[in-house]
Write a protein that holds these residues in place. Structure first.
Motif, PDB file in Angstrom:
ATOM      1  N   LEU A 141       3.937  12.217  -0.398  1.00  0.00           N
ATOM      2  CA  LEU A 141       4.718  11.541   0.635  1.00  0.00           C
ATOM      3  C   LEU A 141       6.225  11.566   0.343  1.00  0.00           C
ATOM      4  O   LEU A 141       7.039  11.597   1.263  1.00  0.00           O
ATOM      5  CB  LEU A 141       4.263  10.085   0.789  1.00  0.00           C
ATOM      6  N   LEU A 142       6.569  11.541  -0.946  1.00  0.00           N
ATOM      7  CA  LEU A 142       7.978  11.521  -1.344  1.00  0.00           C
ATOM      8  C   LEU A 142       8.512  12.893  -1.742  1.00  0.00           C
ATOM      9  O   LEU A 142       9.669  13.015  -2.133  1.00  0.00           O
ATOM     10  CB  LEU A 142       8.175  10.546  -2.515  1.00  0.00           C
ATOM     11  N   ASN A 143       7.633  13.891  -1.664  1.00  0.00           N
ATOM     12  CA  ASN A 143       8.014  15.245  -2.074  1.00  0.00           C
ATOM     13  C   ASN A 143       8.493  15.269  -3.537  1.00  0.00           C
ATOM     14  O   ASN A 143       9.539  15.823  -3.860  1.00  0.00           O
ATOM     15  CB  ASN A 143       9.071  15.825  -1.127  1.00  0.00           C
ATOM     16  N   LYS A 144       7.713  14.611  -4.384  1.00  0.00           N
ATOM     17  CA  LYS A 144       8.018  14.532  -5.820  1.00  0.00           C
ATOM     18  C   LYS A 144       6.856  15.117  -6.606  1.00  0.00           C
ATOM     19  O   LYS A 144       5.744  15.270  -6.098  1.00  0.00           O
ATOM     20  CB  LYS A 144       8.199  13.063  -6.253  1.00  0.00           C
ATOM     21  N   LYS A 145       7.095  15.411  -7.862  1.00  0.00           N
ATOM     22  CA  LYS A 145       6.028  15.882  -8.745  1.00  0.00           C
ATOM     23  C   LYS A 145       5.156  14.690  -9.135  1.00  0.00           C
ATOM     24  O   LYS A 145       5.668  13.589  -9.400  1.00  0.00           O
ATOM     25  CB  LYS A 145       6.621  16.500 -10.010  1.00  0.00           C
ATOM     26  N   PRO A 146       3.837  14.892  -9.189  1.00  0.00           N
ATOM     27  CA  PRO A 146       2.948  13.796  -9.601  1.00  0.00           C
ATOM     28  C   PRO A 146       3.318  13.209 -10.970  1.00  0.00           C
ATOM     29  O   PRO A 146       3.172  12.005 -11.185  1.00  0.00           O
ATOM     30  CB  PRO A 146       1.559  14.444  -9.630  1.00  0.00           C
ATOM     31  N   SER A 147       3.823  14.046 -11.871  1.00  0.00           N
ATOM     32  CA  SER A 147       4.201  13.542 -13.201  1.00  0.00           C
ATOM     33  C   SER A 147       5.351  12.537 -13.110  1.00  0.00           C
ATOM     34  O   SER A 147       5.404  11.570 -13.884  1.00  0.00           O
ATOM     35  CB  SER A 147       4.586  14.704 -14.119  1.00  0.00           C
TER      36      SER A 147
END
Length: 130
Positions: free
Chosen positions: A53-59
């Motif tokens: 949703l935030l266009n971020k890496k899961p890490s």
């Protein structure tokens, strides 16, 4: 067999290097991370869903949820927007209204009416406090 409490790297670091300000910062970051985690659970979402949703890496999201990340208001606002709920609630600022009021033909400057209703009938003004 005796079990020892799990080592917490944050608590260990605070014990060695902490100050009251840093301790409060860690407490707030942990509370924010916990709130985000609860919001995800309530919606049946996982950290990976928030990452998408935030266009971020899961890490990166995983790091956030450990409480070791210092959140910016921009990041908090993005999370609040995608999840549709406030993480931090700030009370709205009060709105003040000032009038020049004539009482017995004398002018009282800048009379404050906070959270009140003001009624006027011609030149007479009545204040109804709420």
């Amino acid at each position: 067999m005796m079990e020892f409490p799990k080592k917490n790297i944050i608590n260990d670091w605070l014990d060695e290097n902490g100050s009251p300000e840093i301790e409060k910062l860690v407490e707030k970051n942990t509370a924010i991370a916990h709130k985000i985690y609860e919001m995800l659970q309530k919606r049946g979402l996982k950290a990976a869903d928030l990452a998408r949703l935030l266009n971020k890496k899961p890490s990166e999201i995983s790091k956030w949820l450990t409480g070791t990340h210092t959140f910016t208001t921009k990041t908090i606002t993005k999370i609040e927007t995608v999840l549709g709920e406030d993480i931090i609630y700030i009370e709205p600022q009060k709105e003040y209204v000032y009038f020049k009021v004539a009482v017995n033909k004398e002018i009282e400057e800048d009379t404050l009416f906070e959270k009140s209703e003001v009624f006027t009938n011609g030149f007479e003004i009545d204040k109804k406090a709420s």
